[in-house]
Design a protein around this motif. Structure first.
Motif, PDB file in Angstrom:
ATOM      1  N   UNK A   1       1.057  -0.970   0.048  1.00  6.59           N
ATOM      2  CA  UNK A   1       0.254   0.164  -0.228  1.00  6.59           C
ATOM      3  C   UNK A   1       0.552   1.123   0.091  1.00  6.59           C
ATOM      4  N   UNK A   2       0.426   2.584   0.065  1.00  8.85           N
ATOM      5  CA  UNK A   2       1.644   3.433   0.281  1.00  8.85           C
ATOM      6  C   UNK A   2       1.978   3.725   1.046  1.00  8.85           C
ATOM      7  N   UNK A   3       3.246   3.928   1.319  1.00  7.08           N
ATOM      8  CA  UNK A   3       4.107   4.139   2.123  1.00  7.08           C
ATOM      9  C   UNK A   3       3.968   4.931   3.533  1.00  7.08           C
ATOM     10  N   UNK A   4       3.405   4.241   4.595  1.00  9.24           N
ATOM     11  CA  UNK A   4       2.994   5.874   5.447  1.00  9.24           C
ATOM     12  C   UNK A   4       4.234   5.824   6.162  1.00  9.24           C
ATOM     13  N   UNK A   5       4.756   4.822   6.022  1.00  7.49           N
ATOM     14  CA  UNK A   5       6.519   4.840   7.891  1.00  7.49           C
ATOM     15  C   UNK A   5       7.752   5.303   6.631  1.00  7.49           C
ATOM     16  N   UNK A   6       8.489   5.473   8.145  1.00 11.24           N
ATOM     17  CA  UNK A   6       9.876   5.807   7.491  1.00 11.24           C
ATOM     18  C   UNK A   6      10.342   3.822   6.699  1.00 11.24           C
ATOM     19  N   UNK A   7       9.965   3.409   7.623  1.00 13.19           N
ATOM     20  CA  UNK A   7      10.513   1.811   6.863  1.00 13.19           C
ATOM     21  C   UNK A   7       9.645   1.471   6.079  1.00 13.19           C
ATOM     22  N   UNK A   8       8.535   1.758   5.236  1.00 11.06           N
ATOM     23  CA  UNK A   8       8.094   1.477   4.313  1.00 11.06           C
ATOM     24  C   UNK A   8       8.195   2.047   2.884  1.00 11.06           C
ATOM     25  N   UNK A   9       9.535   3.429   3.749  1.00 14.01           N
ATOM     26  CA  UNK A   9       9.699   4.118   3.077  1.00 14.01           C
ATOM     27  C   UNK A   9      11.321   3.298   2.115  1.00 14.01           C
ATOM     28  N   UNK A  10      12.288   3.217   2.984  1.00 12.28           N
ATOM     29  CA  UNK A  10      12.504   2.199   3.365  1.00 12.28           C
ATOM     30  C   UNK A  10      13.039   0.722   2.219  1.00 12.28           C
ATOM     31  N   UNK A  11      11.806  -0.289   2.440  1.00 10.71           N
ATOM     32  CA  UNK A  11      11.201  -0.940   1.972  1.00 10.71           C
ATOM     33  C   UNK A  11      11.365  -0.846   0.158  1.00 10.71           C
ATOM     34  N   UNK A  12      10.752  -0.002   0.012  1.00 11.65           N
ATOM     35  CA  UNK A  12      10.086   0.180  -1.207  1.00 11.65           C
ATOM     36  C   UNK A  12      11.384   0.609  -2.257  1.00 11.65           C
ATOM     37  N   UNK A  13      12.159   1.925  -1.315  1.00 12.34           N
ATOM     38  CA  UNK A  13      13.756   2.127  -2.392  1.00 12.34           C
ATOM     39  C   UNK A  13      14.436   0.805  -2.366  1.00 12.34           C
ATOM     40  N   UNK A  14      14.262   0.025  -1.575  1.00 13.67           N
ATOM     41  CA  UNK A  14      15.259  -0.636  -1.036  1.00 13.67           C
ATOM     42  C   UNK A  14      15.141  -2.063  -2.170  1.00 13.67           C
ATOM     43  N   UNK A  15      14.161  -2.675  -2.698  1.00 14.98           N
ATOM     44  CA  UNK A  15      13.735  -3.620  -3.364  1.00 14.98           C
ATOM     45  C   UNK A  15      14.244  -3.350  -4.982  1.00 14.98           C
ATOM     46  N   UNK A  16      13.810  -1.810  -5.130  1.00 18.77           N
ATOM     47  CA  UNK A  16      14.122  -1.225  -6.364  1.00 18.77           C
ATOM     48  C   UNK A  16      15.326  -2.049  -6.876  1.00 18.77           C
ATOM     49  N   UNK A  17      16.702  -1.031  -5.725  1.00 16.45           N
ATOM     50  CA  UNK A  17      17.554  -1.222  -6.164  1.00 16.45           C
ATOM     51  C   UNK A  17      17.981  -2.646  -5.873  1.00 16.45           C
ATOM     52  N   UNK A  18      17.512  -3.221  -5.326  1.00 16.59           N
ATOM     53  CA  UNK A  18      17.544  -4.710  -5.184  1.00 16.59           C
ATOM     54  C   UNK A  18      17.958  -4.940  -6.812  1.00 16.59           C
TER      55      UNK A  18
END
Length: 363
Positions: free
Chosen positions: A117-134
């Protein structure tokens, strides 16, 4: 009427169908969850009006996912979980064409994941960036010249601007007078639209394997840990610019409001941006060129501009994109929404650049 049993029997799987149900909320392809032989699969009827070269789309998907499987296995991880597994037909083809001319594809369903779902926390945002970078890191040594351009001139800002000017001149729906302010907004920024293209032409930014639709709903997450598992919806994979993938994910994932909001209060949340970039940099910092790092915040600005211009063109041309339109003036509201986001990014660009410099400095 889709004859599911007849279609499934033509793919390289065994067993009888015990359940079929619609899956997801996609507006382009028709998608179904199939339970066959005790296993779960995803069957999609591809929209060949949108994807005019379905065989090229599928060739890209097989090349990328099979390469990813090898990389993931070498990392000691589970490729059945961390990338899609497409299944060939019994004739050995990547795609099934029915007698009626429809195109079908089949892949294994990752049952342990759910859409982010739409990122609401810093942890959500981190995971969104991490999986794209991965994803980008794992594809860094892949020969991008093997891939076809399945969406011609995507992110080509000269083409984007040409379409806008053509729409303004033609004014086929007599709507130009409604949006003079928005047209002027774009024209005032038109000279800034080509900086990434210039850097690519100068050899400062390489072409890489890019997803090109890095919306947060195209990421599967573990429902318990909330850790990102993999990227899905891979139809637009092709050669591209990595920081535009990142920029589009920021545009959607770090904005305070969604694209269809009408309030005009949309902003970039700098804390979400920082976390998003930290996740991305943990995977890609050692891969990106100096120019990519320098322009990474500009990539978010450019993607908001491009999205706004495309919505504006859709509005001027009479809302011809039937898959993404539901009420009058919706595309104009969307364009205005993105242009407010552009304004906010412009105000915060120095802070975003400082954040980027600090994040990359740690690597």
């Amino acid at each position: 009427m889709i004859r599911f049993e007849e279609i499934i029997n033509k793919f390289q799987i065994e067993g009888k169908i015990t359940d079929v149900k619609p899956l997801g909320h996609g507006k382009v392809n028709h998608t179904y969850e199939i339970v066959c032989g005790g296993n779960n699969y995803v069957l999609q009827e591809m929209n060949h009006f949108v994807f005019k070269y379905p065989t090229e789309v599928m060739n890209n998907l097989f090349l990328v996912t099979e390469y990813l499987r090898d990389v993931i296995e070498k990392e000691g991880r589970d490729p059945d979980l961390e990338t899609l597994t497409f299944i060939r037909t019994k004739a050995g083809n990547q795609l099934l064409q029915s007698e009626t001319g429809s195109y079908f594809r089949l892949y294994r369903m990752i049952c342990s994941g759910e859409e982010m779902q739409k990122p609401k926390t810093r942890e959500d945002a981190y995971e969104l960036g991490r999986i794209l970078g991965q994803f980008q890191r794992r594809m860094r040594d892949f020969d991008v010249r093997q891939l076809s351009y399945t969406v011609p001139r995507l992110h080509d800002m000269k083409t984007v601007m040409s379409r806008l000017l053509d729409a303004v001149r033609a004014d086929i729906c007599f709507r130009t007078s409604d949006c003079q302010e928005q047209i002027q907004f774009v024209l005032e920024r038109s000279k800034k639209l080509y900086e990434i293209k210039n850097a690519v032409d100068a050899g400062e930014i390489p072409l890489r394997v890019t997803h090109n639709d890095t919306h947060y709903s195209n990421i599967l997450v573990d429902p318990d840990s909330k850790k990102a598992i993999c990227l899905i919806d891979l139809d637009t994979i092709m050669p591209g610019v990595s920081i535009l993938d990142f920029g589009d994910s920021v545009r959607a994932g770090a904005a305070t409001l969604g694209e269809d909001e009408r309030s005009g209060d949309i902003e970039i949340d700098l804390e979400l941006y920082r976390s998003h970039l930290q996740g991305y940099a943990d995977e890609m910092a050692r891969v990106l060129t100096p120019k990519e790092k320098e322009m990474i915040s500009y990539g978010a600005w450019l993607m908001a501009m491009e999205k706004g211009i495309r919505y504006l063109v859709d509005y001027l041309n009479g809302d011809q994109n039937i898959f993404d339109f539901s009420y009058e003036r919706q595309n104009l509201f969307r364009a205005v929404n993105q242009f407010f986001l552009v304004l906010d990014i412009e105000e915060k660009m120095d802070e975003m650049n400082d954040i980027a410099a600090a994040v990359f400095q740690k690597h």
